[in-house]
Motif scaffolding. Structure first.
Motif, mmCIF file in Angstrom:
data_model
loop_
_atom_site.group_PDB
_atom_site.id
_atom_site.type_symbol
_atom_site.label_atom_id
_atom_site.label_comp_id
_atom_site.label_asym_id
_atom_site.label_seq_id
_atom_site.Cartn_x
_atom_site.Cartn_y
_atom_site.Cartn_z
ATOM 1 N N ALA A 140 7.970 32.359 55.306
ATOM 2 C CA ALA A 140 8.468 33.443 55.001
ATOM 3 C C ALA A 140 7.714 34.278 54.042
ATOM 4 O O ALA A 140 7.026 33.354 53.559
ATOM 5 N N GLN A 144 10.459 28.411 54.053
ATOM 6 C CA GLN A 144 11.047 29.355 52.978
ATOM 7 C C GLN A 144 11.029 28.802 51.596
ATOM 8 O O GLN A 144 11.104 27.771 51.613
ATOM 9 N N PRO A 181 8.530 38.417 57.863
ATOM 10 C CA PRO A 181 9.439 38.619 56.878
ATOM 11 C C PRO A 181 10.639 37.582 57.028
ATOM 12 O O PRO A 181 10.927 37.043 58.091
ATOM 13 N N ALA A 182 11.367 37.300 55.830
ATOM 14 C CA ALA A 182 12.195 36.185 55.890
ATOM 15 C C ALA A 182 13.185 36.271 57.040
ATOM 16 O O ALA A 182 13.638 35.379 57.607
ATOM 17 N N GLU A 183 13.722 37.375 57.429
ATOM 18 C CA GLU A 183 14.862 37.593 58.128
ATOM 19 C C GLU A 183 14.317 37.527 59.515
ATOM 20 O O GLU A 183 15.039 37.303 60.614
ATOM 21 N N GLU A 184 12.819 37.516 59.886
ATOM 22 C CA GLU A 184 12.171 37.146 61.240
ATOM 23 C C GLU A 184 11.724 35.819 61.424
ATOM 24 O O GLU A 184 11.148 35.634 62.525
ATOM 25 N N LEU A 185 11.605 34.819 60.295
ATOM 26 C CA LEU A 185 11.033 33.567 60.071
ATOM 27 C C LEU A 185 11.643 32.846 61.369
ATOM 28 O O LEU A 185 10.741 32.353 62.354
ATOM 29 N N GLU A 186 13.161 32.596 61.640
ATOM 30 C CA GLU A 186 13.375 31.659 62.317
ATOM 31 C C GLU A 186 13.263 32.278 63.849
ATOM 32 O O GLU A 186 12.670 31.461 65.006
#
Length: 259
Positions: A125, A105, A184-189
């Motif tokens: 991300a 990220q 998307p950043a919120e889905e990266l993990e």
């Protein structure tokens, strides 16, 4: 543990996190020097199947901590010592038999990008930025790291990144082949960990054997050798092979036991 690095094991996964968010996770000499030992621990730990690299806070890593350069790289001897630590860290990561995954990220620049390229997989991300910036510092990039970059993105993209020092965004990095996928950043993990779990579920005999063969090919080997023959013969005579065939014929998920 070395300042700036957090290393934890969670079941099948070992996580190495750069923990200098106030410095965008810039990598100090001590952090470079610690990486080979961490890699060695992972390789010998039978409970670990995958190494995950990431950064604390908003960034993966902005690269080597340039504030150290005036003291540690002010002479030719000092530069050689510093570069040796970097080269050994990158080589240790690149030569692992167990797979490594970089979860990226924010900024992934310079030495941070160098470590991500040495990893087996890179997931980013959407807002991540990538760059390799020796041309901004009067530094010539290491041969093996240059070779890995050329193998990954091709000579035209490698020249663009190295000669210009320009940054590229995550979608452009994916087009170049610099990253495997962008989320998307919120889905990266969650998306990265889903792939990590897939690696953990596969035959580790297959994963490590093929990873070793791929590294030999990337290093320039063009024909098989006795090590490759031994890797393949051991797999055919191993428990994972018998279990994989049985599971296929019985239409069930395999239960591999090799660690």
């Amino acid at each position: 543990m070395t300042d700036g690095i957090e290393f934890v094991r969670d079941g099948d996964v070992a996580r190495l996190t750069f923990t200098r968010p106030e410095k965008m996770n810039a990598i100090t000499y001590g952090m470079w020097a610690a990486i080979p030992g961490i890699v060695a621990e992972i390789e010998k730990d039978p409970s670990v199947k995958v190494l995950l690299l990431t950064g604390a806070g908003r960034h993966f890593s902005a690269g080597a901590d340039i504030s150290e350069f005036r003291d540690l790289r002010s002479t030719a001897e000092g530069a050689a010592t510093y570069d040796k630590a970097v080269d050994e860290a990158v080589q240790a990561l690149a030569s692992m038999s167990k797979p490594s995954v970089a979860m990226i990220q924010g900024n992934c620049i310079g030495g941070g990008c160098q470590l991500s390229v040495a990893s087996d997989f890179r997931f980013a991300a959407a807002g991540a930025r990538f760059g390799i910036t020796p041309a901004k510092l009067g530094i010539v990039y290491h041969f093996d790291s240059t070779r890995r970059l050329v193998e990954l993105v091709g000579p035209a993209h490698a020249r663009y990144l190295l000669l210009s020092g320009n940054l590229v965004d995550a979608p452009r990095a994916r087009e170049m082949g610099l990253v495997n996928d962008v989320f998307p950043a919120e889905e990266l993990e969650a998306s990265t960990m889903e792939f990590v779990r897939t690696l953990c579920a596969r035959s580790q005999v297959s994963v490590r054997g093929m990873n070793r063969i791929i590294e030999k090919i990337v290093s320039g080997q063009r024909v098989s050798d006795s090590e490759v023959d031994d890797i393949r013969a051991a797999a055919v005579h191993g428990e994972d092979y018998a279990e994989g065939i049985a599971a296929f014929l019985e239409r069930r998920e395999p239960r591999f036991t090799y660690r």
